[in-house]
Design a protein around this motif. Structure first.
Motif, PDB file in Angstrom:
ATOM      1  N   ASP A  43       1.735   1.958  -3.444  1.00 45.18           N
ATOM      2  CA  ASP A  43       0.571   1.925  -4.309  1.00 45.18           C
ATOM      3  C   ASP A  43       0.504   3.129  -5.243  1.00 45.18           C
ATOM      4  OD1 ASP A  43      -2.736   2.899  -3.971  1.00 45.18           O
ATOM      5  OD2 ASP A  43      -2.216   1.067  -5.044  1.00 45.18           O
TER       6      ASP A  43
ATOM      7  N   TYR B 299      -7.034  -0.581  -0.743  1.00 45.88           N
ATOM      8  CA  TYR B 299      -7.296   0.408   0.298  1.00 45.88           C
ATOM      9  C   TYR B 299      -8.346  -0.079   1.281  1.00 45.88           C
ATOM     10  CZ  TYR B 299     -11.595   1.834  -2.185  1.00 45.88           C
ATOM     11  OH  TYR B 299     -12.834   1.854  -2.785  1.00 45.88           O
TER      12      TYR B 299
ATOM     13  N   PHE C   3       0.825  -1.203   0.000  1.00 53.25           N
ATOM     14  CA  PHE C   3       0.000   0.000   0.000  1.00 53.25           C
ATOM     15  C   PHE C   3       0.862   1.257   0.000  1.00 53.25           C
ATOM     16  CE2 PHE C   3      -2.684   3.177   2.237  1.00 53.25           C
ATOM     17  CZ  PHE C   3      -3.716   3.223   1.317  1.00 53.25           C
TER      18      PHE C   3
ATOM     19  N   SER D  49      -5.854   7.225  -1.684  1.00 51.71           N
ATOM     20  CA  SER D  49      -5.463   6.098  -2.535  1.00 51.71           C
ATOM     21  C   SER D  49      -6.529   5.749  -3.556  1.00 51.71           C
ATOM     22  CB  SER D  49      -5.179   4.862  -1.679  1.00 51.71           C
ATOM     23  OG  SER D  49      -6.388   4.332  -1.173  1.00 51.71           O
TER      24      SER D  49
ATOM     25  N   LEU E   5      -6.443   7.406   4.248  1.00 55.16           N
ATOM     26  CA  LEU E   5      -6.363   6.420   3.174  1.00 55.16           C
ATOM     27  C   LEU E   5      -7.160   6.838   1.946  1.00 55.16           C
ATOM     28  CD1 LEU E   5      -6.922   3.176   5.300  1.00 55.16           C
ATOM     29  CD2 LEU E   5      -4.761   4.272   4.712  1.00 55.16           C
TER      30      LEU E   5
END
Length: 496
Positions: free
Chosen positions: A339, A380, A336, A412, A409
């Motif tokens: 990412d 995510y 992540f 993302s 988050l």
């Protein structure tokens, strides 16, 4: 390159005429038709989000409007493979059936030694064939053949992936390659042999082997599995160390077999081991690849982006498979953090019982592997649930902290229209009103603008806001990289 002049000029020109530059480039980059006979993709020589690398097959040239590189098929192969001029010409000649002539006393064949890279590639090709023959015929390799069978693979699958067997004696490969004319130094430099007090010995002994190939199909290294309890090297898997032809951060196992599927399907499935790649391909997931003894990193990302033509259209997807244990969760968090290097949406597929694709195929068959990939969830969202798991959501202060960490988050999410739904997910999972979650996102964005709070992990892009409008108004304030402005970007490139 002092050998350049040794190849007759007319033969060099014949190679240029016969080779199709787009066919050479497409071994490394996915190209799409761009009109006017040109083809376009993501540049392999610098990192970019929108394709500016143009190939013109009719003229036999390529050019990148982003970094300025360009040339013909020989130049491309030299730059991307690190070859000399003569080595590039010789490789292209072999592909096109041109018999090269040299300006030497005997013009029927070259008298110079091949460059180091080509010698190492030749040695690895011979080693791969030797190991494969051993697996198929040696009585000693019976334990290896049984392992292949026990993991659910037949002889055809083993041959497809080039599996082999390293004899236990420790000198069989060295003797074989010496007999083929390879020097000791090349065997050591290439990682096929090592020096000991008694001389040269095989690097891999009594192990089941998988050849590691670069995208063009050339063998550049091996992965070896421990098969005997008395093996003095305790590591379950032993991989070739980095060599002049093998950089583990730039190689993905199975990519030579998966590259066309990755290109056509705009999908890449990242698994964790050699047998997992085999299981996925046998089950019909022909976009599966794996890293070779290292974590998935920037070099691997660049390779996949070029093949997927990963650009602002948001068409592709990258699916990571992880074990359901703590190590798998850590791997997901690490993926992540990287990412943002992809434009494609990233997903994660985790088998509830903690099985990897190979074990799952053994237990439940090919369909179960396909179902695992089909059940993927956005990365995510997976990370969100793991993030919230750290908090005691029965406590009010912990819920506040959980919301603050979770809204970070949101950056993302590629599709801005989905941000509002993501905020609702946070609200539902944490047990707070969605207006509170929206307020936390606005506070986080305000801090990011002031430079004193959370930093958008996608860099300079504007903070993501929830899209509550039925018809987005992005074109009013869109940045240069907005998907809707592709025509304008292309026009500006032409003008420049």
């Amino acid at each position: 390159d002092r050998h350049m002049a040794l190849i007759k000029d007319e033969d060099i020109q014949l190679v240029r005429e016969r080779v199709r530059i787009d066919e050479i480039v497409e071994q490394y980059v996915t190209l799409k038709n761009a009109g006017g006979g040109a083809r376009k993709g993501l540049c392999p020589f610098h990192d970019e989000k929108s394709p500016s690398f143009t190939v013109r097959p009719a003229q036999g040239f390529y050019h990148c409007f982003g970094c300025g590189v360009g040339g013909d098929s020989i130049t491309f192969l030299r730059e991307i493979e690190g070859l000399s001029f003569a080595e590039a010409v010789e490789r292209l000649a072999a592909k096109t059936g041109v018999n090269l002539r040299y300006e030497e006393e005997d013009s029927t064949r070259p008298k110079r030694d091949a460059g180091q890279r080509q010698r190492l590639l030749d040695a690895h090709r011979e080693a791969s064939e030797f190991y494969a023959h051993q697996l198929g015929t040696s009585p000693e390799a019976a334990v290896g053949r049984q392992f292949v069978q026990d993991r659910g693979f037949d002889q055809t699958a083993a041959e497809r992936f080039g599996m082999g067997w390293a004899p236990r004696g420790g000198e069989a490969l060295v003797a074989h390659l010496r007999a083929k004319g390879f020097g000791d130094e090349d065997l050591v430099v290439g990682g096929l042999a090592a020096r000991g007090s008694r001389g040269l010995y095989d690097k891999f002994r009594g192990r089941l082997l998988w050849p590691i190939r670069e995208i063009s199909g050339e063998v550049v290294g091996f992965g070896a599995r421990r098969m005997f309890d008395d093996d003095r090297v305790e590591a379950k898997y032993l991989n070739t160390a980095e060599t002049p032809i093998y950089k583990k951060s730039q190689v993905l196992y199975g990519l030579d077999l998966a590259r066309r599927s990755i290109s056509s399907q705009s999908q890449a499935v990242i698994v964790e081991g050699y047998t997992d790649v085999m299981a996925c391909h046998q089950a019909g997931i022909t976009t599966a690849v794996a890293t070779c003894g290292t974590a998935f990193g920037e070099g691997h990302t660049r390779i996949l982006r070029r093949l997927m033509l990963d650009n602002d259209a948001f068409r592709g997807e990258v699916v990571f498979t992880f074990d359901g244990d703590e190590a798998g969760r850590r791997a997901a968090m690490k993926a992540f953090t990287g990412d943002q290097q992809f434009v494609a949406q990233t997903y994660v597929a985790v088998e509830p019982r903690g099985m990897d694709p190979c074990d799952l195929r053994l237990a439940d068959g090919d369909a179960a592997v396909r179902d695992l990939i089909a059940s993927r969830v956005p990365l995510y969202r997976f990370v969100l649930k793991n993030t919230l798991a750290k908090f005691d959501l029965d406590r009010g202060d912990q819920r506040v902290d959980a919301v603050r960490e979770a809204v970070a988050l949101a950056s993302s999410i590629r599709d801005r229209a989905k941000v509002e739904e993501f905020l609702r997910e946070i609200s539902s999972l944490v047990g707070v009103d969605v207006d509170h979650v929206r307020a936390e996102l606005q506070r986080s964005n305000a801090q990011g603008k002031a430079g004193s709070g959370a930093v958008n992990r996608r860099g300079p892009a504007q903070p993501v806001q929830p899209d509550t409008q039925s018809a987005p108004q992005e074109n009013i304030t869109a940045g240069f990289g907005a998907p809707g402005l592709s025509d304008e970007r292309e026009a500006l490139k032409v003008i420049i």
